[in-house]
Design a protein around this motif. Structure first.
Motif, PDB file in Angstrom:
ATOM      1  N   LEU A   2       0.819  -1.214   0.000  1.00 47.30           N
ATOM      2  CA  LEU A   2       0.000   0.000   0.000  1.00 47.30           C
ATOM      3  C   LEU A   2       0.851   1.261   0.000  1.00 47.30           C
ATOM      4  CD1 LEU A   2      -2.766  -1.294   2.371  1.00 47.30           C
ATOM      5  CD2 LEU A   2      -3.067  -0.659  -0.033  1.00 47.30           C
ATOM      6  N   MET A   3       1.950   1.247   0.746  1.00 49.11           N
ATOM      7  CA  MET A   3       2.855   2.403   0.742  1.00 49.11           C
ATOM      8  C   MET A   3       3.445   2.634  -0.649  1.00 49.11           C
ATOM      9  SD  MET A   3       2.872   3.935   3.639  1.00 49.11           S
ATOM     10  CE  MET A   3       4.292   4.969   3.341  1.00 49.11           C
ATOM     11  N   PHE A   4       3.801   1.550  -1.325  1.00 52.69           N
ATOM     12  CA  PHE A   4       4.354   1.688  -2.666  1.00 52.69           C
ATOM     13  C   PHE A   4       3.328   2.317  -3.610  1.00 52.69           C
ATOM     14  CE2 PHE A   4       5.201   0.451  -6.996  1.00 52.69           C
ATOM     15  CZ  PHE A   4       6.556   0.728  -7.122  1.00 52.69           C
ATOM     16  N   SER A  12       7.263  -7.250 -10.559  1.00 47.75           N
ATOM     17  CA  SER A  12       7.918  -5.940 -10.485  1.00 47.75           C
ATOM     18  C   SER A  12       7.728  -5.297  -9.118  1.00 47.75           C
ATOM     19  CB  SER A  12       7.372  -5.007 -11.563  1.00 47.75           C
ATOM     20  OG  SER A  12       7.710  -5.481 -12.838  1.00 47.75           O
ATOM     21  N   LEU A  13       6.536  -5.447  -8.573  1.00 50.35           N
ATOM     22  CA  LEU A  13       6.268  -4.907  -7.248  1.00 50.35           C
ATOM     23  C   LEU A  13       7.171  -5.573  -6.215  1.00 50.35           C
ATOM     24  CD1 LEU A  13       4.640  -3.185  -5.269  1.00 50.35           C
ATOM     25  CD2 LEU A  13       2.928  -5.014  -5.245  1.00 50.35           C
ATOM     26  N   ALA A  14       7.254  -6.896  -6.259  1.00 53.43           N
ATOM     27  CA  ALA A  14       8.095  -7.637  -5.311  1.00 53.43           C
ATOM     28  C   ALA A  14       9.543  -7.169  -5.389  1.00 53.43           C
ATOM     29  CB  ALA A  14       7.994  -9.140  -5.592  1.00 53.43           C
ATOM     30  N   VAL A  69       4.212 -11.889  -2.555  1.00 52.99           N
ATOM     31  CA  VAL A  69       3.568 -10.646  -3.003  1.00 52.99           C
ATOM     32  C   VAL A  69       2.388 -10.972  -3.912  1.00 52.99           C
ATOM     33  CG1 VAL A  69       3.873  -8.565  -4.428  1.00 52.99           C
ATOM     34  CG2 VAL A  69       5.602  -9.191  -2.715  1.00 52.99           C
ATOM     35  N   ASN A  70       2.561 -11.916  -4.808  1.00 48.61           N
ATOM     36  CA  ASN A  70       1.478 -12.308  -5.701  1.00 48.61           C
ATOM     37  C   ASN A  70       0.275 -12.833  -4.906  1.00 48.61           C
ATOM     38  OD1 ASN A  70       0.551 -12.575  -8.422  1.00 48.61           O
ATOM     39  ND2 ASN A  70       0.734 -14.789  -8.179  1.00 48.61           N
ATOM     40  N   ILE A  79      -1.541  -7.099 -14.527  1.00 47.68           N
ATOM     41  CA  ILE A  79      -1.131  -5.761 -14.095  1.00 47.68           C
ATOM     42  C   ILE A  79      -2.074  -5.307 -12.985  1.00 47.68           C
ATOM     43  CG2 ILE A  79      -0.759  -3.345 -14.774  1.00 47.68           C
ATOM     44  CD1 ILE A  79       1.151  -5.273 -16.183  1.00 47.68           C
ATOM     45  N   TYR A  80      -1.518  -5.044 -11.819  1.00 50.17           N
ATOM     46  CA  TYR A  80      -2.308  -4.598 -10.675  1.00 50.17           C
ATOM     47  C   TYR A  80      -2.337  -3.075 -10.622  1.00 50.17           C
ATOM     48  CZ  TYR A  80      -2.415  -9.314  -8.803  1.00 50.17           C
ATOM     49  OH  TYR A  80      -2.636 -10.646  -8.624  1.00 50.17           O
ATOM     50  N   GLU A  81      -3.532  -2.542 -10.363  1.00 52.43           N
ATOM     51  CA  GLU A  81      -3.708  -1.108 -10.173  1.00 52.43           C
ATOM     52  C   GLU A  81      -4.647  -0.866  -9.004  1.00 52.43           C
ATOM     53  OE1 GLU A  81      -3.825   1.414 -13.989  1.00 52.43           O
ATOM     54  OE2 GLU A  81      -4.864  -0.448 -14.520  1.00 52.43           O
TER      55      GLU A  81
END
Length: 92
Positions: free
Chosen positions: A24-26, A38-40, A50-51, A69-71
């Motif tokens: 959430l901070m990211f 990519s997030l991980a 993370v997934n 793609i997560y948004e």
């Protein structure tokens, strides 16, 4: 929402994992579309974990997933803005 406010909210929600706070901070800082891989990489957590957590956060409506793609959703943005009470968050 400040980092302290978000951390306090995350600590109050019993089923949140520490990585949820990082996720959430990211997304609060970077409101972009991103794969879990990519997030991980960017938050320095295990990709599989993370997934798994992104699927949970998607299931409760904080994120959408289109083709991997997560948004953030509008609901997710409202959550980050502090406009969603913890009882408004569905439990996974």
């Amino acid at each position: 929402m400040s980092a302290d406010s978000l951390k306090e909210m995350v600590e109050r929600i019993s089923w949140f994992s520490p990585v949820d706070y990082e996720i959430l901070m990211f997304f609060e800082k970077y409101d972009i579309g991103l794969t879990a891989k990519s997030l991980a990489y960017n938050i320095e957590y295990n990709r599989k974990y993370v997934n798994e957590r992104m699927r949970v956060l998607e299931d409760i409506g904080l994120f959408s997933n289109e083709g991997g793609i997560y948004e953030l959703t509008d609901f997710g943005r409202e959550f980050l803005a502090g406009n969603v009470d913890e009882d408004e968050l569905p439990e996974p």
